[in-house]
Design a protein around this motif. Structure first.
Motif, mmCIF file in Angstrom:
data_model
loop_
_atom_site.group_PDB
_atom_site.id
_atom_site.type_symbol
_atom_site.label_atom_id
_atom_site.label_comp_id
_atom_site.label_asym_id
_atom_site.label_seq_id
_atom_site.Cartn_x
_atom_site.Cartn_y
_atom_site.Cartn_z
ATOM 1 N N ASP A 121 0.810 -1.223 0.000
ATOM 2 C CA ASP A 121 0.000 0.000 0.000
ATOM 3 C C ASP A 121 0.843 1.273 0.000
ATOM 4 O O ASP A 121 0.296 2.371 -0.049
ATOM 5 C CB ASP A 121 -0.908 0.039 1.231
ATOM 6 N N ARG A 122 2.153 1.093 0.138
ATOM 7 C CA ARG A 122 3.078 2.229 0.253
ATOM 8 C C ARG A 122 2.732 3.111 1.454
ATOM 9 O O ARG A 122 2.889 4.332 1.411
ATOM 10 C CB ARG A 122 3.140 3.033 -1.032
ATOM 11 N N SER A 123 2.247 2.478 2.528
ATOM 12 C CA SER A 123 1.920 3.211 3.754
ATOM 13 C C SER A 123 3.211 3.670 4.422
ATOM 14 O O SER A 123 4.194 2.938 4.463
ATOM 15 C CB SER A 123 1.145 2.328 4.721
ATOM 16 N N GLU A 124 3.187 4.858 4.947
ATOM 17 C CA GLU A 124 4.383 5.411 5.578
ATOM 18 C C GLU A 124 4.347 5.336 7.095
ATOM 19 O O GLU A 124 5.399 5.392 7.740
ATOM 20 C CB GLU A 124 4.586 6.854 5.116
ATOM 21 N N VAL A 125 3.144 5.230 7.666
ATOM 22 C CA VAL A 125 3.007 5.249 9.122
ATOM 23 C C VAL A 125 2.062 4.137 9.550
ATOM 24 O O VAL A 125 1.050 3.874 8.901
ATOM 25 C CB VAL A 125 2.457 6.618 9.605
ATOM 26 N N ARG A 126 2.404 3.481 10.644
ATOM 27 C CA ARG A 126 1.527 2.499 11.282
ATOM 28 C C ARG A 126 1.661 2.713 12.782
ATOM 29 O O ARG A 126 2.754 2.749 13.317
ATOM 30 C CB ARG A 126 1.908 1.075 10.908
ATOM 31 N N ARG A 129 4.032 5.336 14.047
ATOM 32 C CA ARG A 129 5.471 5.176 13.829
ATOM 33 C C ARG A 129 5.736 4.897 12.351
ATOM 34 O O ARG A 129 4.850 4.400 11.658
ATOM 35 C CB ARG A 129 5.988 4.003 14.669
ATOM 36 N N PRO A 130 6.967 5.168 11.888
ATOM 37 C CA PRO A 130 7.266 4.828 10.492
ATOM 38 C C PRO A 130 7.100 3.326 10.270
ATOM 39 O O PRO A 130 7.428 2.518 11.140
ATOM 40 C CB PRO A 130 8.731 5.226 10.322
ATOM 41 N N THR A 131 6.583 2.977 9.098
ATOM 42 C CA THR A 131 6.436 1.569 8.767
ATOM 43 C C THR A 131 7.813 0.933 8.585
ATOM 44 O O THR A 131 8.822 1.621 8.457
ATOM 45 C CB THR A 131 5.593 1.404 7.489
#
Length: 182
Positions: A121-126, A129-131
């Motif tokens: 998904d190209r998610s940057e945060v989870r 916090r950074p992925t």
């Protein structure tokens, strides 16, 4: 004679573990497994003097531990607990340790699935916090890596996912074949 839940006599000499007991046992098992994994990983690394456990300053067992132990709702272990209760595990006085192992394995699979989903998904945060892949790519850039930092980050996330999947498999390896298949 038809027996309903309302009229069925339930034995009270076996106390079913409460949900919080199961969650505490899952956290303890996950923590112990991840510490043992890191110890084994680093012992092998020291014995071979290769430094393979650390890739560009990234320690795969440490990354896995941070991913798995960074919080979350622990919904899968809760559902595993209540499935075990509903299936009569507690009423039969069954040892809940097998259920806890399955719940921990499910939590590992979920956590590593999230890391790999974040790549897709190209998610940057989870969880604020950074992925995994973003963290690894950033460390690659900070270290002055010469190849594609984003590709490196994605590769690290996949490797951590594979490591977590192997640990989930190890948790259930000694269980009956029917449980392993599920």
């Amino acid at each position: 004679m038809v027996t309903t839940l309302a009229t069925r006599s339930v034995s009270t000499h076996h106390r079913a573990p409460q949900t919080h007991d199961t969650l505490a046992a899952v956290e303890q098992l996950l923590g112990a497994r991840l510490v043992a994994l890191a110890d084994e990983w680093h012992a092998h690394d020291a014995a071979t003097a290769t430094g393979d456990a650390v890739l560009g300053g990234l320690d795969l067992p440490e990354l896995l531990a941070s991913l798995v132990l960074s919080g979350g709702k622990r919904f899968r272990p809760v559902m595993c607990h209540w499935g075990w209760v509903a299936a009569g595990g507690s009423a039969r006085g069954a040892d809940p340790s097998t259920m806890v192992q399955v719940a921990a394995a499910l939590e590992l699979l979920h956590a590593v699935g999230l890391a790999q989903d974040d790549v897709m998904d190209r998610s940057e945060v989870r969880r604020g916090r950074p992925t995994m892949h973003v963290l690894a790519a950033g460390q690659h850039r900070d270290a002055g890596g010469t190849d594609d930092a984003d590709r490196f980050g994605e590769s690290i996330a996949v490797l951590v996912g594979d490591l977590g999947h192997a640990e989930a498999d190890a948790l259930v390896a000694g269980m009956p074949a029917a449980v392993r298949r599920l």
